[in-house]
Design a protein around this motif. Structure first.
Motif, PDB file in Angstrom:
ATOM      1  N   GLN A 206       1.739 -28.265  69.722  1.00 19.24           N
ATOM      2  CA  GLN A 206       1.081 -27.021  69.709  1.00 19.24           C
ATOM      3  C   GLN A 206       0.055 -26.641  68.702  1.00 19.24           C
ATOM      4  O   GLN A 206      -0.936 -26.027  68.848  1.00 19.24           O
ATOM      5  CB  GLN A 206       2.339 -26.023  69.728  1.00 19.24           C
ATOM      6  CG  GLN A 206       2.972 -25.927  70.929  1.00 19.24           C
ATOM      7  CD  GLN A 206       4.185 -25.114  71.117  1.00 19.24           C
ATOM      8  OE1 GLN A 206       4.904 -24.722  69.958  1.00 19.24           O
ATOM      9  NE2 GLN A 206       4.851 -24.658  72.375  1.00 19.24           N
ATOM     10  N   TYR A 208      -1.655 -28.890  66.988  1.00 20.89           N
ATOM     11  CA  TYR A 208      -2.601 -29.753  67.026  1.00 20.89           C
ATOM     12  C   TYR A 208      -3.754 -29.187  68.104  1.00 20.89           C
ATOM     13  O   TYR A 208      -4.865 -28.951  67.956  1.00 20.89           O
ATOM     14  CB  TYR A 208      -2.432 -31.271  67.539  1.00 20.89           C
ATOM     15  CG  TYR A 208      -3.520 -32.136  67.325  1.00 20.89           C
ATOM     16  CD1 TYR A 208      -3.496 -33.085  66.616  1.00 20.89           C
ATOM     17  CD2 TYR A 208      -4.387 -32.109  68.447  1.00 20.89           C
ATOM     18  CE1 TYR A 208      -4.687 -34.056  66.437  1.00 20.89           C
ATOM     19  CE2 TYR A 208      -5.341 -33.195  68.331  1.00 20.89           C
ATOM     20  CZ  TYR A 208      -5.346 -33.971  67.326  1.00 20.89           C
ATOM     21  OH  TYR A 208      -6.413 -35.014  67.319  1.00 20.89           O
ATOM     22  N   THR A 209      -3.286 -28.855  69.370  1.00 18.00           N
ATOM     23  CA  THR A 209      -3.802 -28.081  70.096  1.00 18.00           C
ATOM     24  C   THR A 209      -4.571 -26.906  69.687  1.00 18.00           C
ATOM     25  O   THR A 209      -5.678 -26.716  70.146  1.00 18.00           O
ATOM     26  CB  THR A 209      -2.880 -27.812  71.308  1.00 18.00           C
ATOM     27  OG1 THR A 209      -2.438 -28.907  71.988  1.00 18.00           O
ATOM     28  CG2 THR A 209      -3.884 -27.180  72.511  1.00 18.00           C
ATOM     29  N   ARG A 213      -8.712 -26.169  69.538  1.00 11.32           N
ATOM     30  CA  ARG A 213      -9.028 -24.758  70.250  1.00 11.32           C
ATOM     31  C   ARG A 213     -10.047 -24.045  69.588  1.00 11.32           C
ATOM     32  O   ARG A 213     -11.021 -23.661  69.948  1.00 11.32           O
ATOM     33  CB  ARG A 213      -8.083 -24.132  71.060  1.00 11.32           C
ATOM     34  CG  ARG A 213      -7.537 -24.804  72.534  1.00 11.32           C
ATOM     35  CD  ARG A 213      -6.388 -24.105  72.750  1.00 11.32           C
ATOM     36  NE  ARG A 213      -5.932 -24.725  74.234  1.00 11.32           N
ATOM     37  CZ  ARG A 213      -4.849 -24.509  74.767  1.00 11.32           C
ATOM     38  NH1 ARG A 213      -3.896 -23.382  74.183  1.00 11.32           N
ATOM     39  NH2 ARG A 213      -4.531 -24.864  75.962  1.00 11.32           N
ATOM     40  N   LEU A 227      -5.245 -31.760  76.655  1.00  9.23           N
ATOM     41  CA  LEU A 227      -4.798 -33.038  75.675  1.00  9.23           C
ATOM     42  C   LEU A 227      -3.546 -33.635  75.932  1.00  9.23           C
ATOM     43  O   LEU A 227      -2.552 -32.758  76.293  1.00  9.23           O
ATOM     44  CB  LEU A 227      -5.148 -32.652  74.172  1.00  9.23           C
ATOM     45  CG  LEU A 227      -6.079 -31.722  73.616  1.00  9.23           C
ATOM     46  CD1 LEU A 227      -6.252 -31.465  72.176  1.00  9.23           C
ATOM     47  CD2 LEU A 227      -7.334 -32.477  73.882  1.00  9.23           C
ATOM     48  N   TYR A 229      -0.313 -35.909  74.703  1.00  5.04           N
ATOM     49  CA  TYR A 229       0.669 -36.179  73.812  1.00  5.04           C
ATOM     50  C   TYR A 229       1.680 -37.295  73.915  1.00  5.04           C
ATOM     51  O   TYR A 229       1.996 -37.316  74.978  1.00  5.04           O
ATOM     52  CB  TYR A 229       1.012 -35.066  73.080  1.00  5.04           C
ATOM     53  CG  TYR A 229       0.047 -34.062  72.448  1.00  5.04           C
ATOM     54  CD1 TYR A 229      -0.362 -32.937  73.322  1.00  5.04           C
ATOM     55  CD2 TYR A 229      -0.113 -34.106  71.130  1.00  5.04           C
ATOM     56  CE1 TYR A 229      -1.278 -32.237  72.899  1.00  5.04           C
ATOM     57  CE2 TYR A 229      -1.174 -33.199  70.579  1.00  5.04           C
ATOM     58  CZ  TYR A 229      -1.713 -32.112  71.575  1.00  5.04           C
ATOM     59  OH  TYR A 229      -2.725 -31.343  71.019  1.00  5.04           O
ATOM     60  N   GLN A 235      -1.318 -36.679  69.290  1.00  2.00           N
ATOM     61  CA  GLN A 235      -2.270 -36.685  70.289  1.00  2.00           C
ATOM     62  C   GLN A 235      -2.682 -37.899  70.635  1.00  2.00           C
ATOM     63  O   GLN A 235      -2.935 -38.670  69.691  1.00  2.00           O
ATOM     64  CB  GLN A 235      -3.392 -35.771  70.002  1.00  2.00           C
ATOM     65  CG  GLN A 235      -4.195 -35.091  71.354  1.00  2.00           C
ATOM     66  CD  GLN A 235      -5.260 -35.999  72.006  1.00  2.00           C
ATOM     67  OE1 GLN A 235      -6.115 -36.798  71.018  1.00  2.00           O
ATOM     68  NE2 GLN A 235      -5.137 -36.167  73.033  1.00  2.00           N
ATOM     69  N   MET A 241      -7.738 -37.624  77.106  1.00  4.79           N
ATOM     70  CA  MET A 241      -8.255 -36.210  76.988  1.00  4.79           C
ATOM     71  C   MET A 241      -9.037 -35.768  78.396  1.00  4.79           C
ATOM     72  O   MET A 241      -9.457 -36.974  79.103  1.00  4.79           O
ATOM     73  CB  MET A 241      -9.220 -35.883  76.015  1.00  4.79           C
ATOM     74  CG  MET A 241      -8.815 -35.843  74.543  1.00  4.79           C
ATOM     75  SD  MET A 241      -9.845 -35.379  73.387  1.00  4.79           S
ATOM     76  CE  MET A 241      -9.290 -35.844  71.941  1.00  4.79           C
TER      77      MET A 241
END
Length: 365
Positions: A206, A208-209, A213, A227, A229, A235, A241
């Protein structure tokens, strides 16, 4: 020739074929006749090369041509394969710009910093240049024996970064080029560890995302990125991706000058310059991006066609985003080609993409 549906924004029809199974081309009027020389090689991308699924050309900021094979549309997200590597590098650059990572400092991988471990010398720059010296086998013989396939799909799916980090050194860091998807997973893990100390996979993913963004996708106008994981929340930054055709075009636009469609600076100029600087160990590779130059082995792009300043995100089975800042009449040209072409046929397809790029040569009349 397979029938290809081509949909673009303004109804300027230029050359609808009389044949029922031929592609019909509609282009946006802002490019005028400048798109003309590119149309024939674009047709060849669909006619001559196995399973081209989508093509996009953005010329001087104008989305000039969009083409889909039957069954594909704006609603599809297309897999990156190794195009993800360049996205990972952009995210590393955001942390360098923040002062949280240093390009020439030893990579912050605690597992490498035990007493007497030679891997402690590996720098972030060497990881980005694919010259870490780690023993990673990208393509094995047989193929299923490669480190990449074993890590991504077989033995190490629960903890890909741990597997990649655990490889021993086989060459002095910075001395040899070794293209490796595991290297990009290590970089994704470095991003994650820089952002959070959590070991909870969901939390790590979460965070990283959210970072991707906030720092890349939203300012670039990318709306539909997904993405993937591993089981540890790392990731899979070398391979997995997914974005729409338009979103891949927006990432390509960043590679021209670092700016989004609204002109806002997304990638710092100095980081983009680093990404485009030839690696000391392979002149056709930069900081996790391919360059239109000669280097080690078979050219990854189309050296001899189009400007030497063109760069490319190049993925398995013919996923390609080409950004050529010195093509066109102003801002440059972005070409996206997505599909499912066996690697043995990629060189011929790449030459066709070179013809598309060369059609926008500023000296062409």
């Amino acid at each position: 020739m397979r029938k290809v549906a081509l949909a673009v924004m303004l109804p300027l029809l230029i050359g609808a074929s009389e044949a029922a199974d031929a592609p019909a081309f509609t282009v946006k009027a802002c490019t005028g006749a400048r798109l003309g020389p590119a149309l024939e090689p674009v047709k060849r991308l669909f006619a001559d090369h196995a399973e081209t699924r989508a093509v996009l050309i953005v010329a001087d900021g104008c989305p000039a041509l969009k083409a889909y094979a039957p069954g594909y549309s704006d609603y599809n997200r297309f897999i990156s394969w190794s195009m993800a590597k360049s996205v990972t590098a952009i995210l590393v650059g955001e942390l360098v710009a923040d002062g949280r990572l240093q390009l020439d400092a030893p990579a912050p991988i605690a597992e490498w910093h035990g007493v007497g471990d030679p891997r402690a010398a590996i720098t972030l720059r060497q990881l980005l240049n694919m010259s870490s010296g780690l023993q990673h086998i990208e393509v094995g013989n047989p193929i299923e024996a490669s480190d990449t396939n074993q890590t991504l799909f077989v033995a190490d799916t629960e903890a890909m970064a741990a597997a990649a980090i655990g490889h021993r050194l086989e060459a002095r860091p910075g001395s040899r080029f070794n293209y490796s998807s595991l290297t990009s997973i290590i970089l994704a893990e470095i991003i994650t560890r820089t952002l959070t100390d959590s070991r909870d996979p969901r939390t790590r993913a979460q965070i990283y995302t959210a970072f991707a963004r906030e720092r890349l996708f939203r300012p670039a106008g990318v709306r539909n990125a997904v993405l993937e994981y591993d089981g540890a929340g790392t990731q899979i930054g070398g391979s997995l991706m997914h974005m729409t055709l338009d979103d891949w075009g927006r990432i390509g636009g960043l590679l021209l000058d670092g700016r989004g469609a609204d002109g806002a600076q997304v990638i710092a100029p100095e980081w983009l310059a680093f990404m485009k600087t030839p690696s000391p160990t392979n002149a056709q590779y930069g900081g996790h991006i391919w360059l239109n130059r000669p280097g080690i082995g078979r050219a990854a792009l189309f050296f001899g066609k189009g400007p030497a300043s063109a760069v490319g995100m190049n993925g398995h089975l013919g996923q390609l985003v080409i950004a050529s800042p010195d093509s066109g009449q102003g801002r440059g040209v972005v070409i996206v080609r997505l599909g499912n072409t066996p690697n043995m046929r990629n060189p011929a397809m790449m030459q066709t993409l070179g013809d598309v790029t060369a059609a926008f040569d500023r000296g062409r009349r």
